[in-house]
Scaffold this motif. Structure first.
Motif, PDB file in Angstrom:
ATOM      1  N   UNK A  38       0.783  -1.234   0.000  1.00 18.19           N
ATOM      2  CA  UNK A  38       0.000   0.000   0.000  1.00 18.19           C
ATOM      3  C   UNK A  38       0.819   1.292   0.000  1.00 18.19           C
ATOM      4  N   UNK A  39       2.135   1.199   0.228  1.00 21.56           N
ATOM      5  CA  UNK A  39       2.951   2.412   0.318  1.00 21.56           C
ATOM      6  C   UNK A  39       4.042   2.422  -0.739  1.00 21.56           C
ATOM      7  N   UNK A  40       4.431   3.630  -1.144  1.00 21.46           N
ATOM      8  CA  UNK A  40       5.510   3.766  -2.119  1.00 21.46           C
ATOM      9  C   UNK A  40       6.859   3.616  -1.421  1.00 21.46           C
ATOM     10  N   UNK A  41       7.896   3.421  -2.199  1.00 20.77           N
ATOM     11  CA  UNK A  41       9.245   3.295  -1.637  1.00 20.77           C
ATOM     12  C   UNK A  41       9.640   4.574  -0.896  1.00 20.77           C
ATOM     13  N   UNK A  42       9.243   5.706  -1.426  1.00 20.59           N
ATOM     14  CA  UNK A  42       9.566   6.990  -0.795  1.00 20.59           C
ATOM     15  C   UNK A  42       8.886   7.112   0.572  1.00 20.59           C
ATOM     16  N   UNK A  43       7.615   6.720   0.656  1.00 24.74           N
ATOM     17  CA  UNK A  43       6.887   6.768   1.927  1.00 24.74           C
ATOM     18  C   UNK A  43       7.506   5.819   2.956  1.00 24.74           C
ATOM     19  N   UNK A  44       7.858   4.618   2.506  1.00 23.60           N
ATOM     20  CA  UNK A  44       8.472   3.642   3.400  1.00 23.60           C
ATOM     21  C   UNK A  44       9.826   4.136   3.898  1.00 23.60           C
ATOM     22  N   UNK A  45      10.595   4.746   3.007  1.00 24.81           N
ATOM     23  CA  UNK A  45      11.906   5.264   3.387  1.00 24.81           C
ATOM     24  C   UNK A  45      11.770   6.346   4.450  1.00 24.81           C
ATOM     25  N   UNK A  46      10.794   7.218   4.284  1.00 28.60           N
ATOM     26  CA  UNK A  46      10.574   8.298   5.252  1.00 28.60           C
ATOM     27  C   UNK A  46      10.158   7.735   6.618  1.00 28.60           C
ATOM     28  N   UNK A  47       9.295   6.723   6.605  1.00 31.33           N
ATOM     29  CA  UNK A  47       8.835   6.135   7.856  1.00 31.33           C
ATOM     30  C   UNK A  47       9.950   5.330   8.537  1.00 31.33           C
ATOM     31  N   UNK A  48      10.729   4.616   7.764  1.00 26.79           N
ATOM     32  CA  UNK A  48      11.793   3.784   8.328  1.00 26.79           C
ATOM     33  C   UNK A  48      12.953   4.618   8.856  1.00 26.79           C
ATOM     34  N   UNK A  49      13.137   5.812   8.345  1.00 27.86           N
ATOM     35  CA  UNK A  49      14.268   6.636   8.759  1.00 27.86           C
ATOM     36  C   UNK A  49      13.946   7.556   9.937  1.00 27.86           C
ATOM     37  N   UNK A  50      12.763   7.429  10.505  1.00 25.07           N
ATOM     38  CA  UNK A  50      12.363   8.219  11.670  1.00 25.07           C
ATOM     39  C   UNK A  50      13.287   7.916  12.845  1.00 25.07           C
ATOM     40  N   UNK A  51      13.655   8.933  13.592  1.00 22.28           N
ATOM     41  CA  UNK A  51      14.463   8.741  14.796  1.00 22.28           C
ATOM     42  C   UNK A  51      13.639   8.006  15.847  1.00 22.28           C
ATOM     43  N   UNK A  52      14.247   7.079  16.564  1.00 19.97           N
ATOM     44  CA  UNK A  52      13.535   6.295  17.577  1.00 19.97           C
ATOM     45  C   UNK A  52      13.540   6.935  18.949  1.00 19.97           C
ATOM     46  N   UNK A  53      14.417   7.851  19.179  1.00 18.79           N
ATOM     47  CA  UNK A  53      14.526   8.451  20.502  1.00 18.79           C
ATOM     48  C   UNK A  53      13.200   9.098  20.907  1.00 18.79           C
ATOM     49  N   UNK A  54      12.697   8.708  22.075  1.00 18.97           N
ATOM     50  CA  UNK A  54      11.462   9.263  22.582  1.00 18.97           C
ATOM     51  C   UNK A  54      10.203   8.580  22.066  1.00 18.97           C
ATOM     52  N   UNK A  55      10.339   7.592  21.193  1.00 18.99           N
ATOM     53  CA  UNK A  55       9.183   6.881  20.658  1.00 18.99           C
ATOM     54  C   UNK A  55       8.917   5.632  21.499  1.00 18.99           C
ATOM     55  N   UNK A  56       7.652   5.325  21.752  1.00 21.45           N
ATOM     56  CA  UNK A  56       7.341   4.088  22.466  1.00 21.45           C
ATOM     57  C   UNK A  56       7.559   2.884  21.531  1.00 21.45           C
ATOM     58  N   UNK A  57       7.732   1.702  22.099  1.00 24.87           N
ATOM     59  CA  UNK A  57       7.891   0.514  21.256  1.00 24.87           C
ATOM     60  C   UNK A  57       6.593   0.224  20.497  1.00 24.87           C
ATOM     61  N   UNK A  58       5.461   0.401  21.158  1.00 23.21           N
ATOM     62  CA  UNK A  58       4.157   0.212  20.524  1.00 23.21           C
ATOM     63  C   UNK A  58       3.309   1.450  20.768  1.00 23.21           C
ATOM     64  N   UNK A  59       2.617   1.905  19.738  1.00 25.23           N
ATOM     65  CA  UNK A  59       1.758   3.078  19.869  1.00 25.23           C
ATOM     66  C   UNK A  59       0.493   2.726  20.627  1.00 25.23           C
ATOM     67  N   UNK A  60      -0.032   3.660  21.357  1.00 31.46           N
ATOM     68  CA  UNK A  60      -1.269   3.453  22.099  1.00 31.46           C
ATOM     69  C   UNK A  60      -2.437   3.381  21.113  1.00 31.46           C
ATOM     70  N   UNK A  61      -3.359   2.463  21.374  1.00 31.46           N
ATOM     71  CA  UNK A  61      -4.546   2.338  20.523  1.00 31.46           C
ATOM     72  C   UNK A  61      -5.594   3.328  21.004  1.00 31.46           C
TER      73      UNK A  61
END
Length: 62
Positions: A38-61
């Protein structure tokens, strides 16, 4: 769109690797399997390159 959690970032990285041909699509499971279709290579690249610092392991539902 940046990843909202570490798990989302990992799934995007796996989907990106499959889209680029670095790993077979048959190895994908769950969210990464849906992302590769469902996603383009550009979209996936942007999402995968996000910094992890300060992010939870799993997002709250909501």
């Amino acid at each position: 769109m940046p990843a909202k959690s570490g798990a989302q970032q990992k799934a995007a990285g796996a989907a990106l690797a499959a889209k680029r041909g670095d790993m077979p699509k048959s190895k994908l499971r769950g969210a990464s399997k849906q992302m590769v279709e469902s996603m383009s290579e550009k979209e996936l690249d942007k999402m995968a390159s996000t910094k992890r610092k300060g992010k939870p392991e799993h997002a709250a539902k909501h």
